[in-house]
Motif scaffolding. Structure first.
Motif, PDB file in Angstrom:
ATOM      1  N   LEU A 156     -11.880  -8.980   5.183  1.00 41.37           N
ATOM      2  CA  LEU A 156     -11.567 -10.199   4.450  1.00 41.37           C
ATOM      3  C   LEU A 156     -10.202 -10.006   3.800  1.00 41.37           C
ATOM      4  CD1 LEU A 156     -14.976 -10.950   2.682  1.00 41.37           C
ATOM      5  CD2 LEU A 156     -13.964 -12.175   4.616  1.00 41.37           C
ATOM      6  N   PRO A 157      -9.402 -11.071   3.657  1.00 38.38           N
ATOM      7  CA  PRO A 157      -8.080 -10.911   3.034  1.00 38.38           C
ATOM      8  C   PRO A 157      -8.143 -10.264   1.645  1.00 38.38           C
ATOM      9  CG  PRO A 157      -8.236 -13.046   4.075  1.00 38.38           C
ATOM     10  CD  PRO A 157      -9.605 -12.427   4.159  1.00 38.38           C
ATOM     11  N   GLU A 158      -9.163 -10.600   0.859  1.00 36.67           N
ATOM     12  CA  GLU A 158      -9.290 -10.009  -0.488  1.00 36.67           C
ATOM     13  C   GLU A 158      -9.562  -8.507  -0.393  1.00 36.67           C
ATOM     14  OE1 GLU A 158     -11.963 -12.483   0.381  1.00 36.67           O
ATOM     15  OE2 GLU A 158     -10.284 -13.867   0.239  1.00 36.67           O
ATOM     16  N   THR A 159     -10.419  -8.111   0.534  1.00 42.51           N
ATOM     17  CA  THR A 159     -10.735  -6.692   0.721  1.00 42.51           C
ATOM     18  C   THR A 159      -9.501  -5.931   1.199  1.00 42.51           C
ATOM     19  OG1 THR A 159     -12.997  -7.297   1.310  1.00 42.51           O
ATOM     20  CG2 THR A 159     -12.286  -5.078   1.886  1.00 42.51           C
ATOM     21  N   ALA A 160      -8.766  -6.510   2.123  1.00 46.49           N
ATOM     22  CA  ALA A 160      -7.550  -5.871   2.627  1.00 46.49           C
ATOM     23  C   ALA A 160      -6.543  -5.678   1.492  1.00 46.49           C
ATOM     24  CB  ALA A 160      -6.943  -6.701   3.751  1.00 46.49           C
ATOM     25  N   GLU A 161      -6.408  -6.681   0.644  1.00 46.41           N
ATOM     26  CA  GLU A 161      -5.469  -6.585  -0.488  1.00 46.41           C
ATOM     27  C   GLU A 161      -5.915  -5.510  -1.474  1.00 46.41           C
ATOM     28  OE1 GLU A 161      -2.094  -6.967  -2.241  1.00 46.41           O
ATOM     29  OE2 GLU A 161      -2.533  -8.319  -0.557  1.00 46.41           O
ATOM     30  N   LYS A 162      -7.218  -5.421  -1.764  1.00 42.02           N
ATOM     31  CA  LYS A 162      -7.733  -4.395  -2.670  1.00 42.02           C
ATOM     32  C   LYS A 162      -7.492  -2.998  -2.102  1.00 42.02           C
ATOM     33  CE  LYS A 162     -11.487  -7.052  -4.765  1.00 42.02           C
ATOM     34  NZ  LYS A 162     -12.950  -7.190  -4.856  1.00 42.02           N
ATOM     35  N   LEU A 163      -7.777  -2.834  -0.808  1.00 41.87           N
ATOM     36  CA  LEU A 163      -7.551  -1.536  -0.177  1.00 41.87           C
ATOM     37  C   LEU A 163      -6.077  -1.154  -0.205  1.00 41.87           C
ATOM     38  CD1 LEU A 163      -9.910  -1.741   2.939  1.00 41.87           C
ATOM     39  CD2 LEU A 163     -10.140  -0.194   0.995  1.00 41.87           C
ATOM     40  N   LYS A 164      -5.220  -2.115   0.098  1.00 44.96           N
ATOM     41  CA  LYS A 164      -3.776  -1.858   0.101  1.00 44.96           C
ATOM     42  C   LYS A 164      -3.317  -1.421  -1.285  1.00 44.96           C
ATOM     43  CE  LYS A 164       0.684  -4.083   0.749  1.00 44.96           C
ATOM     44  NZ  LYS A 164       1.401  -5.317   1.045  1.00 44.96           N
ATOM     45  N   THR A 165      -3.744  -2.132  -2.309  1.00 46.46           N
ATOM     46  CA  THR A 165      -3.364  -1.797  -3.686  1.00 46.46           C
ATOM     47  C   THR A 165      -3.859  -0.409  -4.059  1.00 46.46           C
ATOM     48  OG1 THR A 165      -3.422  -4.131  -4.289  1.00 46.46           O
ATOM     49  CG2 THR A 165      -3.520  -2.547  -6.094  1.00 46.46           C
ATOM     50  N   TYR A 166      -5.113  -0.104  -3.738  1.00 44.87           N
ATOM     51  CA  TYR A 166      -5.666   1.207  -4.064  1.00 44.87           C
ATOM     52  C   TYR A 166      -4.899   2.318  -3.346  1.00 44.87           C
ATOM     53  CZ  TYR A 166      -8.815   5.103  -4.660  1.00 44.87           C
ATOM     54  OH  TYR A 166      -9.321   6.337  -4.974  1.00 44.87           O
ATOM     55  N   ILE A 167      -4.630   2.116  -2.063  1.00 51.32           N
ATOM     56  CA  ILE A 167      -3.926   3.141  -1.278  1.00 51.32           C
ATOM     57  C   ILE A 167      -2.523   3.373  -1.829  1.00 51.32           C
ATOM     58  CG2 ILE A 167      -2.914   3.624   0.986  1.00 51.32           C
ATOM     59  CD1 ILE A 167      -5.423   2.193   2.167  1.00 51.32           C
ATOM     60  N   LEU A 168      -1.794   2.297  -2.112  1.00 54.15           N
ATOM     61  CA  LEU A 168      -0.437   2.460  -2.633  1.00 54.15           C
ATOM     62  C   LEU A 168      -0.433   3.101  -4.018  1.00 54.15           C
ATOM     63  CD1 LEU A 168       1.241  -0.826  -1.353  1.00 54.15           C
ATOM     64  CD2 LEU A 168       1.440   1.498  -0.427  1.00 54.15           C
ATOM     65  N   ASN A 169      -1.397   2.745  -4.878  1.00 50.25           N
ATOM     66  CA  ASN A 169      -1.505   3.395  -6.190  1.00 50.25           C
ATOM     67  C   ASN A 169      -1.838   4.871  -6.033  1.00 50.25           C
ATOM     68  OD1 ASN A 169      -0.886   1.071  -7.599  1.00 50.25           O
ATOM     69  ND2 ASN A 169      -3.023   0.516  -7.946  1.00 50.25           N
ATOM     70  N   SER A 170      -2.730   5.201  -5.120  1.00 50.74           N
ATOM     71  CA  SER A 170      -3.093   6.600  -4.877  1.00 50.74           C
ATOM     72  C   SER A 170      -1.922   7.369  -4.288  1.00 50.74           C
ATOM     73  CB  SER A 170      -4.290   6.686  -3.933  1.00 50.74           C
ATOM     74  OG  SER A 170      -5.414   6.092  -4.533  1.00 50.74           O
ATOM     75  N   THR A 171      -1.113   6.704  -3.466  1.00 49.30           N
ATOM     76  CA  THR A 171       0.082   7.329  -2.898  1.00 49.30           C
ATOM     77  C   THR A 171       1.062   7.682  -4.005  1.00 49.30           C
ATOM     78  OG1 THR A 171      -0.211   6.093  -0.850  1.00 49.30           O
ATOM     79  CG2 THR A 171       1.960   6.998  -1.266  1.00 49.30           C
ATOM     80  N   GLU A 172       1.245   6.780  -4.953  1.00 49.12           N
ATOM     81  CA  GLU A 172       2.152   7.036  -6.084  1.00 49.12           C
ATOM     82  C   GLU A 172       1.643   8.181  -6.936  1.00 49.12           C
ATOM     83  OE1 GLU A 172       2.678   3.441  -8.303  1.00 49.12           O
ATOM     84  OE2 GLU A 172       3.492   2.353  -6.568  1.00 49.12           O
ATOM     85  N   GLN A 173       0.319   8.231  -7.177  1.00 47.91           N
ATOM     86  CA  GLN A 173      -0.256   9.290  -7.996  1.00 47.91           C
ATOM     87  C   GLN A 173      -0.105  10.648  -7.313  1.00 47.91           C
ATOM     88  OE1 GLN A 173      -4.284   8.195  -8.798  1.00 47.91           O
ATOM     89  NE2 GLN A 173      -3.725   6.683 -10.343  1.00 47.91           N
ATOM     90  N   SER A 174      -0.334  10.697  -5.997  1.00 46.10           N
ATOM     91  CA  SER A 174      -0.207  11.987  -5.308  1.00 46.10           C
ATOM     92  C   SER A 174       1.250  12.426  -5.256  1.00 46.10           C
ATOM     93  CB  SER A 174      -0.803  11.907  -3.897  1.00 46.10           C
ATOM     94  OG  SER A 174      -0.110  11.008  -3.099  1.00 46.10           O
ATOM     95  N   ALA A 175       2.209  11.474  -5.234  1.00 40.01           N
ATOM     96  CA  ALA A 175       3.623  11.827  -5.250  1.00 40.01           C
ATOM     97  C   ALA A 175       4.011  12.382  -6.615  1.00 40.01           C
ATOM     98  CB  ALA A 175       4.481  10.624  -4.923  1.00 40.01           C
ATOM     99  N   GLU A 176       3.423  11.832  -7.670  1.00 40.04           N
ATOM    100  CA  GLU A 176       3.710  12.334  -9.020  1.00 40.04           C
ATOM    101  C   GLU A 176       3.138  13.727  -9.228  1.00 40.04           C
ATOM    102  OE1 GLU A 176       2.117   9.370 -11.629  1.00 40.04           O
ATOM    103  OE2 GLU A 176       3.674   7.913 -11.128  1.00 40.04           O
ATOM    104  N   GLU A 177       1.965  14.021  -8.598  1.00 40.00           N
ATOM    105  CA  GLU A 177       1.348  15.333  -8.741  1.00 40.00           C
ATOM    106  C   GLU A 177       2.156  16.407  -8.029  1.00 40.00           C
ATOM    107  OE1 GLU A 177      -2.607  14.913  -7.289  1.00 40.00           O
ATOM    108  OE2 GLU A 177      -3.220  13.615  -8.951  1.00 40.00           O
ATOM    109  N   ASP A 178       2.835  16.022  -6.932  1.00 40.88           N
ATOM    110  CA  ASP A 178       3.640  17.003  -6.180  1.00 40.88           C
ATOM    111  C   ASP A 178       4.867  17.313  -6.953  1.00 40.88           C
ATOM    112  OD1 ASP A 178       1.796  16.979  -4.174  1.00 40.88           O
ATOM    113  OD2 ASP A 178       2.917  15.597  -2.900  1.00 40.88           O
TER     114      ASP A 178
END
Length: 178
Positions: A156-178
């Motif tokens: 669903l478009p809403e689910t895709a948007e939620k997943l995208k947001t979560y993935i990009l936020n997690s990507t930023e967090q893992s970049a900050e940890e490195d």
């Protein structure tokens, strides 16, 4: 020399202690995606049936071999429609803290896992049939890849948007940890 040994460690792991990838609880794709697969399979099947049978009836010189080819193409078209419905049941995704996995395949099974620290960017796409069935595809691109590394259809478009947001936020967090 002792300092280097303390900085680097590469212990052997016991395979029995590792988590099993096939025991992930996969989230199934939307039910309307199964209908979309049937529709796209029917479109392909119509082309596979129409062209050879048209040639057989127009060119009578190719009988009986034309009938064999047209019959084979018709059987192939029916298999494509059946396969579209059956393979849907083997598709799903799993979201974890540090990665996302997608599994698919009826005859050839595959599971792709993308760690968030490798994600470059994400896209949400909708084709003509996707829009008709109110669905989206989440496309995840990773570092070093020359093409799409993971595509999850049937969301669903809403689910895709939620997943995208979560993935990009997690990507930023893992970049900050490195």
């Amino acid at each position: 020399m002792i300092e280097n040994e303390e900085l680097f460690s590469n212990e052997q792991l016991n395979l029995d202690s590792l988590p099993a990838g096939d025991q992930l609880e996969m989230v199934p794709l939307e039910r309307s995606y199964k209908r979309l697969r049937y529709v796209s399979g029917c479109i392909i099947a119509l082309v596979l049936i129409f062209i050879p049978w048209t040639v057989v009836f127009i060119e009578s010189r190719i009988w009986p071999y034309g009938f064999y080819l047209a019959g084979f193409m018709s059987a192939l078209a029916i298999w494509i429609i059946i396969y579209q419905g059956l393979s849907y049941h083997y598709m799903g995704y799993a979201l974890r803290e540090k990665d996302i996995s997608f599994t698919s395949g009826l005859l050839y099974r595959s599971m792709t896992t993308v760690p968030f620290n490798r994600v470059q960017h994400c896209d949400i796409k909708q084709g003509i049939l996707d829009r008709r069935f109110s669905l989206s595809r989440l496309t995840i691109y990773t570092a070093g890849g020359q093409s799409t590394d993971l595509m999850i259809p049937g969301l669903l478009p809403e689910t895709a948007e939620k997943l995208k947001t979560y993935i990009l936020n997690s990507t930023e967090q893992s970049a900050e940890e490195d």
